[in-house]
Scaffold this motif. Structure first.
Motif, PDB file in Angstrom:
ATOM      1  N   ALA A 251       0.850  -1.192   0.000  1.00 20.36           N
ATOM      2  CA  ALA A 251       0.000   0.000   0.000  1.00 20.36           C
ATOM      3  C   ALA A 251       0.882   1.237   0.000  1.00 20.36           C
ATOM      4  O   ALA A 251       1.594   1.506   0.965  1.00 20.36           O
ATOM      5  CB  ALA A 251      -0.919  -0.008   1.220  1.00 20.36           C
ATOM      6  N   VAL A 252       0.859   1.965  -1.096  1.00 20.75           N
ATOM      7  CA  VAL A 252       1.713   3.143  -1.222  1.00 20.75           C
ATOM      8  C   VAL A 252       1.123   4.284  -0.408  1.00 20.75           C
ATOM      9  O   VAL A 252      -0.064   4.594  -0.529  1.00 20.75           O
ATOM     10  CB  VAL A 252       1.839   3.553  -2.700  1.00 20.75           C
ATOM     11  CG1 VAL A 252       2.764   4.760  -2.836  1.00 20.75           C
ATOM     12  CG2 VAL A 252       2.365   2.387  -3.525  1.00 20.75           C
ATOM     13  N   PRO A 253       1.913   4.927   0.463  1.00 18.27           N
ATOM     14  CA  PRO A 253       1.412   6.066   1.217  1.00 18.27           C
ATOM     15  C   PRO A 253       1.017   7.214   0.300  1.00 18.27           C
ATOM     16  O   PRO A 253       1.364   7.240  -0.884  1.00 18.27           O
ATOM     17  CB  PRO A 253       2.601   6.441   2.118  1.00 18.27           C
ATOM     18  CG  PRO A 253       3.465   5.224   2.145  1.00 18.27           C
ATOM     19  CD  PRO A 253       3.285   4.576   0.822  1.00 18.27           C
ATOM     20  N   GLY A 254       0.299   8.173   0.860  1.00 18.61           N
ATOM     21  CA  GLY A 254      -0.134   9.331   0.086  1.00 18.61           C
ATOM     22  C   GLY A 254       1.034  10.226  -0.282  1.00 18.61           C
ATOM     23  O   GLY A 254       2.196   9.940  -0.013  1.00 18.61           O
ATOM     24  N   THR A 255       0.691  11.338  -0.907  1.00 15.76           N
ATOM     25  CA  THR A 255       1.734  12.258  -1.361  1.00 15.76           C
ATOM     26  C   THR A 255       2.539  12.809  -0.185  1.00 15.76           C
ATOM     27  O   THR A 255       3.736  13.008  -0.295  1.00 15.76           O
ATOM     28  CB  THR A 255       1.097  13.400  -2.151  1.00 15.76           C
ATOM     29  OG1 THR A 255       0.074  14.018  -1.343  1.00 15.76           O
ATOM     30  CG2 THR A 255       0.460  12.890  -3.446  1.00 15.76           C
ATOM     31  N   ASP A 256       1.890  13.056   0.925  1.00  8.33           N
ATOM     32  CA  ASP A 256       2.598  13.539   2.106  1.00  8.33           C
ATOM     33  C   ASP A 256       2.665  12.402   3.122  1.00  8.33           C
ATOM     34  O   ASP A 256       1.911  12.356   4.091  1.00  8.33           O
ATOM     35  CB  ASP A 256       1.893  14.756   2.693  1.00  8.33           C
ATOM     36  CG  ASP A 256       2.769  15.494   3.699  1.00  8.33           C
ATOM     37  OD1 ASP A 256       3.804  14.924   4.087  1.00  8.33           O
ATOM     38  OD2 ASP A 256       2.423  16.612   4.092  1.00  8.33           O
ATOM     39  N   ALA A 257       3.566  11.471   2.858  1.00  7.63           N
ATOM     40  CA  ALA A 257       3.666  10.291   3.719  1.00  7.63           C
ATOM     41  C   ALA A 257       4.087  10.677   5.121  1.00  7.63           C
ATOM     42  O   ALA A 257       3.641  10.054   6.100  1.00  7.63           O
ATOM     43  CB  ALA A 257       4.648   9.290   3.116  1.00  7.63           C
ATOM     44  N   PHE A 258       4.938  11.683   5.243  1.00 14.19           N
ATOM     45  CA  PHE A 258       5.396  12.100   6.565  1.00 14.19           C
ATOM     46  C   PHE A 258       4.228  12.609   7.404  1.00 14.19           C
ATOM     47  O   PHE A 258       4.087  12.239   8.581  1.00 14.19           O
ATOM     48  CB  PHE A 258       6.459  13.192   6.422  1.00 14.19           C
ATOM     49  CG  PHE A 258       6.744  13.931   7.706  1.00 14.19           C
ATOM     50  CD1 PHE A 258       7.393  13.307   8.747  1.00 14.19           C
ATOM     51  CD2 PHE A 258       6.345  15.252   7.869  1.00 14.19           C
ATOM     52  CE1 PHE A 258       7.654  13.980   9.930  1.00 14.19           C
ATOM     53  CE2 PHE A 258       6.596  15.929   9.048  1.00 14.19           C
ATOM     54  CZ  PHE A 258       7.254  15.292  10.073  1.00 14.19           C
ATOM     55  N   PHE A 259       3.376  13.430   6.823  1.00 15.45           N
ATOM     56  CA  PHE A 259       2.223  13.949   7.564  1.00 15.45           C
ATOM     57  C   PHE A 259       1.298  12.806   7.976  1.00 15.45           C
ATOM     58  O   PHE A 259       0.785  12.784   9.099  1.00 15.45           O
ATOM     59  CB  PHE A 259       1.470  14.953   6.695  1.00 15.45           C
ATOM     60  CG  PHE A 259       0.249  15.529   7.353  1.00 15.45           C
ATOM     61  CD1 PHE A 259       0.365  16.522   8.317  1.00 15.45           C
ATOM     62  CD2 PHE A 259      -1.019  15.072   7.022  1.00 15.45           C
ATOM     63  CE1 PHE A 259      -0.765  17.049   8.931  1.00 15.45           C
ATOM     64  CE2 PHE A 259      -2.143  15.587   7.638  1.00 15.45           C
ATOM     65  CZ  PHE A 259      -2.016  16.582   8.599  1.00 15.45           C
ATOM     66  N   GLU A 260       1.108  11.853   7.073  1.00 20.06           N
ATOM     67  CA  GLU A 260       0.262  10.694   7.390  1.00 20.06           C
ATOM     68  C   GLU A 260       0.836   9.911   8.563  1.00 20.06           C
ATOM     69  O   GLU A 260       0.107   9.473   9.461  1.00 20.06           O
ATOM     70  CB  GLU A 260       0.141   9.807   6.154  1.00 20.06           C
ATOM     71  CG  GLU A 260      -0.703   8.550   6.370  1.00 20.06           C
ATOM     72  CD  GLU A 260      -0.715   7.655   5.146  1.00 20.06           C
ATOM     73  OE1 GLU A 260      -1.120   6.475   5.295  1.00 20.06           O
ATOM     74  OE2 GLU A 260      -0.319   8.119   4.064  1.00 20.06           O
ATOM     75  N   ALA A 261       2.157   9.697   8.562  1.00 19.59           N
ATOM     76  CA  ALA A 261       2.795   8.933   9.629  1.00 19.59           C
ATOM     77  C   ALA A 261       2.697   9.659  10.963  1.00 19.59           C
ATOM     78  O   ALA A 261       2.420   9.051  12.000  1.00 19.59           O
ATOM     79  CB  ALA A 261       4.254   8.664   9.278  1.00 19.59           C
ATOM     80  N   VAL A 262       2.929  10.981  10.954  1.00 23.70           N
ATOM     81  CA  VAL A 262       2.866  11.758  12.200  1.00 23.70           C
ATOM     82  C   VAL A 262       1.468  11.712  12.794  1.00 23.70           C
ATOM     83  O   VAL A 262       1.291  11.637  14.017  1.00 23.70           O
ATOM     84  CB  VAL A 262       3.316  13.214  11.933  1.00 23.70           C
ATOM     85  CG1 VAL A 262       2.977  14.102  13.125  1.00 23.70           C
ATOM     86  CG2 VAL A 262       4.810  13.263  11.659  1.00 23.70           C
TER      87      VAL A 262
END
Length: 445
Positions: A251-262
């Motif tokens: 599952a590829v993270p969204g464009t802002d993977a860092f924001f999603e992870a935080v």
């Protein structure tokens, strides 16, 4: 002894000598995770911590409720109490005092005291701090839960790759044993040299220690998996999943993977709550310097006599109600020091939060890179395995015809085994990197 007793005794001896086979537990990765969430001891400890934090909230709220205490006291006076009166009462001089022994030898005192806080600035901060701590404990539980899920999946994959490596070496052993058999047959026909047969024999024997080591490693990795899950060491498990991945996807993270992870990581949430908790600790320590107002009351009964005939005692009651004000004036700078400590602790938590977000940013970047790199290796190694299998078949046929040497066949077999091992390692790396990425993105829940 009767005949049927002989029969029972013989049956007992026969059954007692047979080993009891342990029941095998079939285990998929999904079931392994479910069992770990039920039995893992670290997770059980974290659950108990959340339960304890709920009691801390209850304790903090209790400071706003009235305090009721009952007391009882019995005193025996070998020498009765002394009271002093002016000497003029008994004909003594004005500057003299008269002493009288009063009361009974036995004294009983009992009462009930009540105290109700009316104004105490620290109560509200204490309740809010306890609630924040409860939420932080819940996030810590999620953090442990994510770690347990990740550890179980990685331990499960460790068992799978060890089993596959063992199977790969066993396949290599079968191929080399067939070559040894063919070499002996060709030697008997005069079409192969004794050196080729000896090399084939050495190749077979060199594989046996590796297989022994891998058999032991399989049991070790299973032990680690059972310990991570919280299962008993004596339990026998049989893994049902496979390490093969025909078309690896993730599952590829969204464009802002860092924001999603935080937003999803429980570690970040816990530190954010810790920072809020430290702010409340500052308010709580500051409130210790504020005045405290309480309503108080007491009802008391006491009696004295020279005997212990309680039925003849008189029990007069006395009571009072009132207000009690406590104004801190000077405490040796202890309050100021505690406030400064709370401020420093808040600054530490703020720095830790900023640092953790940077760590998450790096973990997301590394995790995505590892998954993509492993996926590309799988595609490359799949083609390499196909080519190596074709090369081994061609070289084996050429060797049987006397066109290729025994060394060429050994190289082809080694290349085939190495290609399969690299393909297997790429699949393992991909699955492990995907598990780590799920944890990095906060998806391991």
């Amino acid at each position: 002894m009767k005949p049927y007793l002989y029969t029972i005794a013989i049956s007992f001896l026969l059954t007692a000598g047979k080993p009891v086979l342990a029941q095998v537990r079939p285990l998929t990765m999904e079931n392994a995770v479910k069992l770990a969430l039920e039995k893992n001891r670290d997770l059980q400890v974290a659950n108990l911590e959340t339960t304890k934090s709920a009691q801390k909230v209850r304790e903090a709220r209790g400071y706003a409720l009235p305090t009721v205490s009952a007391s009882a006291q019995y005193l025996y006076f070998p020498q009765k109490q002394v009271s002093f009166l002016p000497g003029s009462f008994v004909g003594l001089g004005e500057n003299q005092l008269a002493t009288f022994r009063v009361g009974g030898s036995n004294a009983f005192v009992g009462g009930v005291a009540v105290s109700q806080p009316l104004f105490q600035a620290g109560i509200g901060s204490g309740i809010r701090a306890a609630q924040i701590y409860e939420n932080a404990s819940a996030e810590a539980l999620n953090e442990v839960r994510a770690a347990v899920i990740t550890d179980v999946k990685k331990a499960y994959l460790d068992v799978l790759i060890t089993q596959e490596q063992l199977r790969l070496q066993e396949q290599s052993l079968v191929r080399n044993e067939q070559v040894l058999k063919d070499s002996r047959s060709l030697l008997a026909q005069g079409r192969a040299s004794r050196v080729d047969t000896l090399r084939a024999f050495v190749s077979v024997e060199n594989l046996r220690p590796t297989i022994i080591r891998l058999n032991s490693q399989v049991e070790i990795t299973k032990t680690v998996l059972k310990r991570t899950m919280g299962l008993d060491e004596q339990e026998v498990i049989d893994l049902q999943d496979s390490l093969h991945a025909e078309k690896p996807v993730f599952a590829v993270p969204g464009t802002d993977a860092f924001f999603e992870a935080v937003q999803a990581r429980p570690e970040v949430h816990r530190l954010e709550l810790t920072e809020k908790l430290n702010r409340e600790q500052i308010a709580l320590q500051t409130a210790e310097r504020a005045p405290k107002l309480s309503a108080i009351g007491l009802i008391q009964s006491q009696a004295q006599a020279n005997n212990l005939k309680l039925a003849e005692y008189s029990w007069p009651l006395s009571s009072y109600v009132g207000l009690q004000l406590n104004v801190p004036i000077f405490s040796g700078f202890r309050a100021v020091s505690r406030i400064q400590q709370a401020v420093i602790t808040r600054q530490q938590s703020e720095t830790q939060l900023v640092n953790l977000k940077e760590v998450v940013r790096a973990q997301v970047k590394i995790g995505l890179s590892n998954v993509e790199e492993a996926r590309l290796r799988i595609e490359t190694q799949r083609q390499t395995v196909a080519v190596a299998e074709l090369g081994y078949r061609i070289t084996r046929d050429r060797w049987k015809q006397g066109i290729a040497s025994r060394l060429d066949l050994s190289d082809a077999e080694f290349s085939l085994t190495q290609a399969k091992s690299n393909h297997l390692q790429a699949i393992y790396d991909f699955l492990t990197a995907s598990v780590e990425l799920d944890r990095t993105m906060g998806r391991a829940k």
